[in-house]
Design a protein around this motif. Structure first.
Motif, PDB file in Angstrom:
ATOM      1  N   PRO A  23       0.816  -1.218   0.000  1.00 24.68           N
ATOM      2  CA  PRO A  23       0.000   0.000   0.000  1.00 24.68           C
ATOM      3  C   PRO A  23       0.855   1.276   0.000  1.00 24.68           C
ATOM      4  N   ASP A  24       1.990   1.242   0.711  1.00 28.91           N
ATOM      5  CA  ASP A  24       2.881   2.407   0.712  1.00 28.91           C
ATOM      6  C   ASP A  24       3.442   2.642  -0.691  1.00 28.91           C
ATOM      7  N   LEU A  25       3.796   1.529  -1.382  1.00 27.17           N
ATOM      8  CA  LEU A  25       4.308   1.649  -2.752  1.00 27.17           C
ATOM      9  C   LEU A  25       3.243   2.269  -3.660  1.00 27.17           C
ATOM     10  N   VAL A  26       2.006   1.799  -3.532  1.00 26.17           N
ATOM     11  CA  VAL A  26       0.925   2.343  -4.362  1.00 26.17           C
ATOM     12  C   VAL A  26       0.768   3.846  -4.098  1.00 26.17           C
ATOM     13  N   ARG A  27       0.789   4.221  -2.830  1.00 28.38           N
ATOM     14  CA  ARG A  27       0.615   5.637  -2.486  1.00 28.38           C
ATOM     15  C   ARG A  27       1.727   6.490  -3.105  1.00 28.38           C
ATOM     16  N   ARG A  28       2.972   5.984  -3.022  1.00 30.93           N
ATOM     17  CA  ARG A  28       4.101   6.750  -3.571  1.00 30.93           C
ATOM     18  C   ARG A  28       4.003   6.865  -5.092  1.00 30.93           C
ATOM     19  N   LEU A  29       3.570   5.789  -5.734  1.00 34.36           N
ATOM     20  CA  LEU A  29       3.437   5.822  -7.198  1.00 34.36           C
ATOM     21  C   LEU A  29       2.358   6.823  -7.608  1.00 34.36           C
ATOM     22  N   ARG A  30       1.258   6.817  -6.864  1.00 35.08           N
ATOM     23  CA  ARG A  30       0.182   7.763  -7.192  1.00 35.08           C
ATOM     24  C   ARG A  30       0.624   9.197  -6.909  1.00 35.08           C
ATOM     25  N   ASP A  31       1.378   9.394  -5.830  1.00 37.24           N
ATOM     26  CA  ASP A  31       1.902  10.740  -5.538  1.00 37.24           C
ATOM     27  C   ASP A  31       2.796  11.224  -6.680  1.00 37.24           C
ATOM     28  N   ALA A  32       3.475  10.246  -7.355  1.00 34.67           N
ATOM     29  CA  ALA A  32       4.370  10.606  -8.468  1.00 34.67           C
ATOM     30  C   ALA A  32       3.588  10.814  -9.767  1.00 34.67           C
ATOM     31  N   GLY A  33       2.279  10.648  -9.716  1.00 35.02           N
ATOM     32  CA  GLY A  33       1.459  10.944 -10.896  1.00 35.02           C
ATOM     33  C   GLY A  33       1.034   9.729 -11.697  1.00 35.02           C
ATOM     34  N   ALA A  34       1.374   8.519 -11.215  1.00 33.79           N
ATOM     35  CA  ALA A  34       1.028   7.308 -11.966  1.00 33.79           C
ATOM     36  C   ALA A  34      -0.379   6.813 -11.609  1.00 33.79           C
ATOM     37  N   SER A  35      -0.999   6.093 -12.566  1.00 29.26           N
ATOM     38  CA  SER A  35      -2.225   5.347 -12.265  1.00 29.26           C
ATOM     39  C   SER A  35      -1.788   3.936 -11.915  1.00 29.26           C
ATOM     40  N   VAL A  36      -2.372   3.362 -10.876  1.00 34.46           N
ATOM     41  CA  VAL A  36      -1.944   2.038 -10.423  1.00 34.46           C
ATOM     42  C   VAL A  36      -3.151   1.103 -10.353  1.00 34.46           C
ATOM     43  N   ARG A  37      -3.027  -0.047 -10.990  1.00 32.68           N
ATOM     44  CA  ARG A  37      -4.019  -1.101 -10.810  1.00 32.68           C
ATOM     45  C   ARG A  37      -3.310  -2.286 -10.167  1.00 32.68           C
ATOM     46  N   VAL A  38      -3.994  -2.946  -9.255  1.00 33.67           N
ATOM     47  CA  VAL A  38      -3.352  -3.994  -8.456  1.00 33.67           C
ATOM     48  C   VAL A  38      -3.962  -5.353  -8.758  1.00 33.67           C
ATOM     49  N   VAL A  39      -3.077  -6.331  -8.935  1.00 35.37           N
ATOM     50  CA  VAL A  39      -3.479  -7.736  -9.055  1.00 35.37           C
ATOM     51  C   VAL A  39      -2.799  -8.492  -7.924  1.00 35.37           C
ATOM     52  N   MET A  40      -3.566  -9.255  -7.166  1.00 32.10           N
ATOM     53  CA  MET A  40      -2.986  -9.997  -6.033  1.00 32.10           C
ATOM     54  C   MET A  40      -3.128 -11.498  -6.275  1.00 32.10           C
ATOM     55  N   THR A  41      -2.127 -12.240  -5.832  1.00 30.10           N
ATOM     56  CA  THR A  41      -2.286 -13.696  -5.851  1.00 30.10           C
ATOM     57  C   THR A  41      -3.125 -14.100  -4.632  1.00 30.10           C
ATOM     58  N   ALA A  42      -3.585 -15.356  -4.645  1.00 27.62           N
ATOM     59  CA  ALA A  42      -4.406 -15.836  -3.530  1.00 27.62           C
ATOM     60  C   ALA A  42      -3.631 -15.746  -2.209  1.00 27.62           C
ATOM     61  N   SER A  43      -2.310 -16.053  -2.258  1.00 26.02           N
ATOM     62  CA  SER A  43      -1.518 -15.992  -1.022  1.00 26.02           C
ATOM     63  C   SER A  43      -1.388 -14.560  -0.531  1.00 26.02           C
ATOM     64  N   ALA A  44      -1.196 -13.630  -1.451  1.00 21.15           N
ATOM     65  CA  ALA A  44      -1.064 -12.224  -1.040  1.00 21.15           C
ATOM     66  C   ALA A  44      -2.339 -11.756  -0.362  1.00 21.15           C
ATOM     67  N   ALA A  45      -3.477 -12.211  -0.891  1.00 26.03           N
ATOM     68  CA  ALA A  45      -4.764 -11.771  -0.334  1.00 26.03           C
ATOM     69  C   ALA A  45      -4.991 -12.310   1.077  1.00 26.03           C
ATOM     70  N   LYS A  46      -4.214 -13.344   1.464  1.00 27.97           N
ATOM     71  CA  LYS A  46      -4.296 -13.832   2.852  1.00 27.97           C
ATOM     72  C   LYS A  46      -3.490 -12.929   3.787  1.00 27.97           C
ATOM     73  N   LEU A  47      -2.516 -12.204   3.243  1.00 22.71           N
ATOM     74  CA  LEU A  47      -1.636 -11.373   4.063  1.00 22.71           C
ATOM     75  C   LEU A  47      -2.146  -9.941   4.205  1.00 22.71           C
ATOM     76  N   VAL A  48      -2.662  -9.394   3.100  1.00 28.55           N
ATOM     77  CA  VAL A  48      -3.199  -8.021   3.128  1.00 28.55           C
ATOM     78  C   VAL A  48      -4.549  -8.054   2.422  1.00 28.55           C
ATOM     79  N   ALA A  49      -5.544  -7.464   3.020  1.00 35.33           N
ATOM     80  CA  ALA A  49      -6.888  -7.501   2.416  1.00 35.33           C
ATOM     81  C   ALA A  49      -6.897  -6.703   1.114  1.00 35.33           C
ATOM     82  N   PRO A  50      -7.482  -7.247   0.052  1.00 35.18           N
ATOM     83  CA  PRO A  50      -7.563  -6.512  -1.216  1.00 35.18           C
ATOM     84  C   PRO A  50      -8.225  -5.140  -1.063  1.00 35.18           C
TER      85      PRO A  50
END
Ligand code: PMT
Length: 416
Positions: A23-50
């Motif tokens: 989430p910190d990476l996404v915030r920094r990318l958006r602060d830099a002017g980028a659009s960000v779309r996120v794809v999570m694997t099933a394991s990632a979704a167990k660690l951080v809620a989508p």
């Protein structure tokens, strides 16, 4: 510093503890002017809620290849084409293995096979996993395909051990993406580049040939880097088994004579020629029509000179910006400079070969020479080396084009 303003970044998040930094990476990318779309694997979704990624990216998060709503419109293809760059952070050992094998087992793996955008991985794993020969091999395969790596860093790990395997910090990943945006900013836009790669084979009889150890990796990396820099690239390849880099036109040849013919037939429209091929210097004078039989203890082959593709390109009246390679086992600088001057080249890339160096490896080091200048490029992946070479070519090419007098040794005719 290059801008990420307006860049479309697809962030893949896989199942490592470092997913919490996502989430910190996404915030920094958006602060830099980028659009960000996120794809999570099933394991990632167990660690951080989508929903956390949805909140920080402002976009729906995809976790499933079988999402009926999104897939009704072939969503994964659309998503793969949407991205200017695909970043996977954290990239686990399992993810690296799947990418190296080309698995389309989940949405992220499928996207990575479809996309033509550059792929950047920020690995994160236990240091023993990072050092495991399987992970080392997968790293080599991916780097050889042009995948960029940010990190991993060394330090304390989530498992309580210490070593290399920590995910690079989000700020470092953002800087790497800025660098990539700058590199891809069209350094060679509007140019046509002709590259040779691989060995040639000079037949002895229908089943045997004289050749060398070139795998084509260096030349293919140069072709890929030139295409990434915006050039229209034609690659003349000797007999190798490498896949053609995206967006590159390929011509396959076998012998030095065929490479010479293919290059001379196309060079008139090229602005830049890069001779990375290990073209045979000699070929058998006579090619036996039938397989030569073991009739005596010794066999003498009479060899004659092959055409020198590079020298003939550089000698053209309207020669392109001509770049050669020098593969040397000793006196690297002296031999390279001798070739630079004798063949009237604009630039030469000198590398040490033999003893396990240079040929058929995923990494290399080189010194680049031109009239009045040189730059050392230390050991790195051939893909990264190729990017550095292409950046130098772009700089020198535009300098020679804007100069009122040619900077290289005078010869008849001008430069295209
Ligand atoms: O293919 P890889 O396994 O990745 O290995 C990479 C490499 C070591 C082959 C590459 O980095 C390299 O050095 N390529 C040039 C090999 C070579 O033939 O070097 P050379 O010093 O013998 O030749 C000098 C230059 O003349 C080269 O640009 C070569 O393409 C060119 N040449 C040579 C002979 C010939 N008959 N025609 C040529 O055009």
């Amino acid at each position: 510093m290059s801008s990420l303003q307006g860049k479309k970044i697809l962030l893949g998040v896989t199942g490592g503890i470092a997913a919490y930094k996502g989430p910190d990476l996404v915030r920094r990318l958006r602060d830099a002017g980028a659009s960000v779309r996120v794809v999570m694997t099933a394991s990632a979704a167990k660690l951080v809620a989508p929903t956390v990624f949805q909140a920080v990216s402002g976009e729906p998060v995809r976790t499933d290849l079988w999402d009926e709503g999104a897939e009704a419109a072939m969503g994964h293809i659309e998503l793969a084409r949407w991205a200017d760059v695909v970043v996977i952070a954290p990239a686990t050992a399992h993810t690296m293995a799947g990418l190296a094998a080309g698995l389309a087992a989940d949405l992220l793996g499928t996207l990575c096979l479809v996309t033509r955008a550059p792929l950047v991985l920020a690995p994160a794993m236990n240091h023993s996993m990072w050092e495991h020969p399987a992970t080392r091999a997968n790293h080599g395969v991916l780097a050889g395909r042009g995948v960029r790596f940010v990190g991993p860093a060394e330090g304390a790990q989530a498992c309580g051990e210490t070593g290399v395997g920590r995910m690079a910090e989000p700020a470092e990943i953002v800087e790497a993406l800025r660098g990539l945006a700058g590199a891809a900013a069209g350094l060679l836009a509007g140019t046509r580049v002709l590259v040779t790669a691989g060995p040639t084979r000079e037949p002895i009889d229908p089943v045997r040939f004289v050749s060398n150890r070139s795998s084509g990796k260096m030349g293919f990396a140069v072709a890929r880097a030139a295409a990434e820099a915006g050039a229209e690239v034609t690659l003349i390849a000797g007999p190798v088994t490498l896949p053609t880099p995206a967006g590159v036109a390929r011509i396959d040849v076998e012998t030095a004579a065929q490479m010479h013919e293919a290059a001379l037939a196309r060079v008139a429209s090229a602005h830049i020629y890069v001779g990375a091929a290990a073209v045979s210097d000699y070929r058998p004078d006579v090619v036996a029509e039938q397989k030569i039989k073991k009739s005596s203890d010794t066999l003498n082959l009479s060899l004659v000179r092959c055409p020198d593709v590079l020298a003939d390109v550089a000698a053209l009246d309207q020669a392109p910006f001509t770049v050669g390679f020098a593969a040397e086992t000793e006196k690297l600088e002296a031999h390279a400079l001798e070739k630079l001057h004798r063949k009237h080249l604009d630039m030469i890339i000198a590398n040490v070969v033999g003893g396990g160096l240079g040929f058929d490896r995923d990494d290399n080091s080189a010194t680049v020479f031109w009239q009045g200048g040189q730059e050392d490029i230390g050991q790195t992946s051939k893909c990264e080396l190729a990017r550095r070479i292409v950046a130098l070519i772009a700089t020198r090419y535009s300098a020679t084009r804007s100069a009122t007098t040619p900077i290289r040794s005078p010869r008849a005719g001008g430069r295209r």
